[in-house]
Enzyme design. Sequence first.
Site, PDB file in Angstrom:
ATOM      1  N   CYS A   1      -5.465  12.465  12.189  1.00  0.00           N
ATOM      2  CA  CYS A   1      -6.172  11.176  12.085  1.00  0.00           C
ATOM      3  C   CYS A   1      -6.104  10.528  13.471  1.00  0.00           C
ATOM      4  CB  CYS A   1      -5.507  10.296  11.038  1.00  0.00           C
ATOM      5  SG  CYS A   1      -3.927   9.668  11.610  1.00  0.00           S
TER       6      CYS A   1
ATOM      7  N   LYS B   1       0.859  -1.197   0.000  1.00  0.00           N
ATOM      8  CA  LYS B   1       0.000   0.000   0.000  1.00  0.00           C
ATOM      9  C   LYS B   1       0.893   1.244   0.000  1.00  0.00           C
ATOM     10  CE  LYS B   1      -1.737   1.628   4.005  1.00  0.00           C
ATOM     11  NZ  LYS B   1      -1.418   3.048   4.287  1.00  0.00           N
TER      12      LYS B   1
HETATM   13  C1  EPZ Z   1       3.998   7.042   6.234  1.00  0.00           C
HETATM   14  O1  EPZ Z   1       3.190   8.072   6.780  1.00  0.00           O
HETATM   15  C2  EPZ Z   1       3.103   5.811   6.154  1.00  0.00           C
HETATM   16  N1  EPZ Z   1       1.961   6.095   5.280  1.00  0.00           N
HETATM   17  C3  EPZ Z   1       2.597   5.452   7.547  1.00  0.00           C
HETATM   18  O2  EPZ Z   1       1.837   4.253   7.423  1.00  0.00           O
HETATM   19  C4  EPZ Z   1       3.809   5.179   8.429  1.00  0.00           C
HETATM   20  O3  EPZ Z   1       3.370   4.908   9.746  1.00  0.00           O
HETATM   21  C5  EPZ Z   1       4.727   6.410   8.456  1.00  0.00           C
HETATM   22  O4  EPZ Z   1       5.107   6.750   7.091  1.00  0.00           O
HETATM   23  C6  EPZ Z   1       5.986   6.169   9.262  1.00  0.00           C
HETATM   24  O5  EPZ Z   1       6.676   5.084   8.733  1.00  0.00           O
HETATM   25  C7  EPZ Z   1       2.126   6.033   3.938  1.00  0.00           C
HETATM   26  O6  EPZ Z   1       3.210   5.765   3.451  1.00  0.00           O
HETATM   27  C8  EPZ Z   1       0.918   6.299   3.105  1.00  0.00           C
HETATM   28  P1  EPZ Z   1       5.947  10.505   8.374  1.00  0.00           P
HETATM   29  P2  EPZ Z   1       3.736   9.614   6.806  1.00  0.00           P
HETATM   30  O7  EPZ Z   1       5.840  11.740   7.567  1.00  0.00           O
HETATM   31  O8  EPZ Z   1       4.484   9.885   5.573  1.00  0.00           O
HETATM   32  C9  EPZ Z   1       5.662  13.673  11.906  1.00  0.00           C
HETATM   33  C10 EPZ Z   1      -0.025   2.840   7.678  1.00  0.00           C
HETATM   34  O9  EPZ Z   1      -0.551   2.313   8.668  1.00  0.00           O
HETATM   35  N2  EPZ Z   1       5.667  14.669  10.832  1.00  0.00           N
HETATM   36  O10 EPZ Z   1       7.198   9.694   8.332  1.00  0.00           O
HETATM   37  O11 EPZ Z   1       2.608  10.475   7.174  1.00  0.00           O
HETATM   38  C11 EPZ Z   1       4.335  12.923  11.930  1.00  0.00           C
HETATM   39  O12 EPZ Z   1       3.379  13.637  12.682  1.00  0.00           O
HETATM   40  C12 EPZ Z   1       0.425   4.289   7.737  1.00  0.00           C
HETATM   41  O13 EPZ Z   1       0.192   2.261   6.579  1.00  0.00           O
HETATM   42  C13 EPZ Z   1       5.759  16.019  11.151  1.00  0.00           C
HETATM   43  O14 EPZ Z   1       5.844  16.387  12.323  1.00  0.00           O
HETATM   44  O15 EPZ Z   1       4.751   9.519   8.037  1.00  0.00           O
HETATM   45  C14 EPZ Z   1       4.695  11.631  12.578  1.00  0.00           C
HETATM   46  O16 EPZ Z   1       4.694  11.805  13.976  1.00  0.00           O
HETATM   47  C15 EPZ Z   1       0.145   4.938   9.086  1.00  0.00           C
HETATM   48  N3  EPZ Z   1       5.735  16.943  10.158  1.00  0.00           N
HETATM   49  C16 EPZ Z   1       6.121  11.378  12.101  1.00  0.00           C
HETATM   50  O17 EPZ Z   1       6.620  12.646  11.640  1.00  0.00           O
HETATM   51  C17 EPZ Z   1       5.650  16.574   8.831  1.00  0.00           C
HETATM   52  O18 EPZ Z   1       5.658  17.462   7.954  1.00  0.00           O
HETATM   53  C18 EPZ Z   1       6.201  10.355  10.965  1.00  0.00           C
HETATM   54  O19 EPZ Z   1       5.557  10.901   9.877  1.00  0.00           O
HETATM   55  C19 EPZ Z   1       5.556  15.202   8.521  1.00  0.00           C
HETATM   56  C20 EPZ Z   1       5.568  14.266   9.530  1.00  0.00           C
END
Ligand code: EPZ
Length: 419
Positions: free
Chosen positions: A116, A22
């Site tokens: 979310c 996914k």
């Molecule tokens: C991706 O989400 C995945 N989703 C998530 O999988 C996964 O948990 C996550 O990466 C971490 O591995 C997809 O790939 C579609 P991040 P993403 O940006 O890109 C903070 C699942 O169950 N953050 O690495 O949103 C954020 O709040 C899903 O398949 C900021 O603060 O993850 C979080 O605490 C859930 N500012 C952390 O970083 C930003 O601009 C990780 O986020 C971006 C993120």
Amino acid sequence: MDIWHVRGGKKLSGACTVQGSKNASLPILAACVVSPLRAELTNVPRLRDVDAALRILRHLGCRAEQEGNEVYIDSTGLTRCDIPHALMEEMRSSVIFMGALLARCGEARLSLPGGCQLGRRPIDLHLAALRQLGAEIREEGSEIVCRGGRLRGARIELPFPSVGATENVLLAACAAEGETVLSGAAREPEIAALQEVLCAMGARIGGAGGDRITIDGMTPQREMRAKIPFDRIAASTLACAAAATGGDVELREVDAQQFSTVLYFLNRAGCDIILQNDRVRLIAPARLRGVGALSTAPFPGFPTDAQPVLMAALLKARGLTRITETIFENRFRQAPELRRLGADVRVEGRVAEIRGVESLRGASLTAGDLRGGAAMIVAGLAAEGETLVRDAGHVRRGYEEPDERLRALGAVIFTETDT
Ligand code: EPZ
């Protein structure tokens, strides 16, 4: 609403292949917007999140069809660069279309993706990085309006290896004039998968998988074919289900390296793990043992997405497991539901302590998010009697026919869908 009926007590056994990823599919579908082309993608999982991404592509004026696990995209007819609230609301990770639309159209308009169940999910790192590429980004109420004009290559440093921010930089920087160097990049396998597809589209990118990626424009190709890699989190989920039931399961067409930390902790819990080419066999003992301290971390650390299902597998383990969730602020939502089965899970802020119990009793549970719902199904497989999991469609966002795959391994599980 899906209601999963799970009857516990059966050991899972047999072999199965794992769905396509996914989290690799979504950025690759967005990549098809970067330049006008016809793309044929194989091994694309049939998921609600993929359906949502295809609806966005059609809204933008592309042809986007899925037949089984094959997807055909034609983005030559793209006519718009906005994603309305209704489509953004369906899937917050649609924010990765922002970089792709900036690259193609020089502008993008999306509604702010809400938080979310896992937490606030800000996109400040995405916006800061795109601004460094020269995009003018304004927040107008609940909308983000980006004007890129001609993007310019830049040296960007991410303070946190955000997966989505890394993906947005790769997608936008393809169209930037001059070289972009992205340091502090996410190292998840999905980034390397995106790099491979963008290179097949004519982009000049190198370094994905490490924390420094360089992008130096692109010579657009009109055709692209790609195969979506396997889903390391779906593989981890099946491995945890096998471990939870004392089972013996072989996963096929997988790359053990991509979920080696999950396999490491399942081995620590007492499972035999046998690696052979693209197969991973897991043989679980009658009762697992606690694994002590475990922290989620960015890749190659323990993946946050596998934390709920590993927690579920360890609910009857002999001894203590202490999980620290470092990625999301609210990712133990499954704990109170698992306690309804008789589990001993205590949550204090970012730390969850699991003390194994002798047995779990089926109960009626409610899924609050995708991986939490999967965890409840895994726990139900290890509980006595029947467990019901009420699910407002979360599980099918990320798992392709999970009931059929688990039944093929001997699980007693069926769903009823009431509207
Ligand atoms: C991706 O989400 C995945 N989703 C998530 O999988 C996964 O948990 C996550 O990466 C971490 O591995 C997809 O790939 C579609 P991040 P993403 O940006 O890109 C903070 C699942 O169950 N953050 O690495 O949103 C954020 O709040 C899903 O398949 C900021 O603060 O993850 C979080 O605490 C859930 N500012 C952390 O970083 C930003 O601009 C990780 O986020 C971006 C993120």
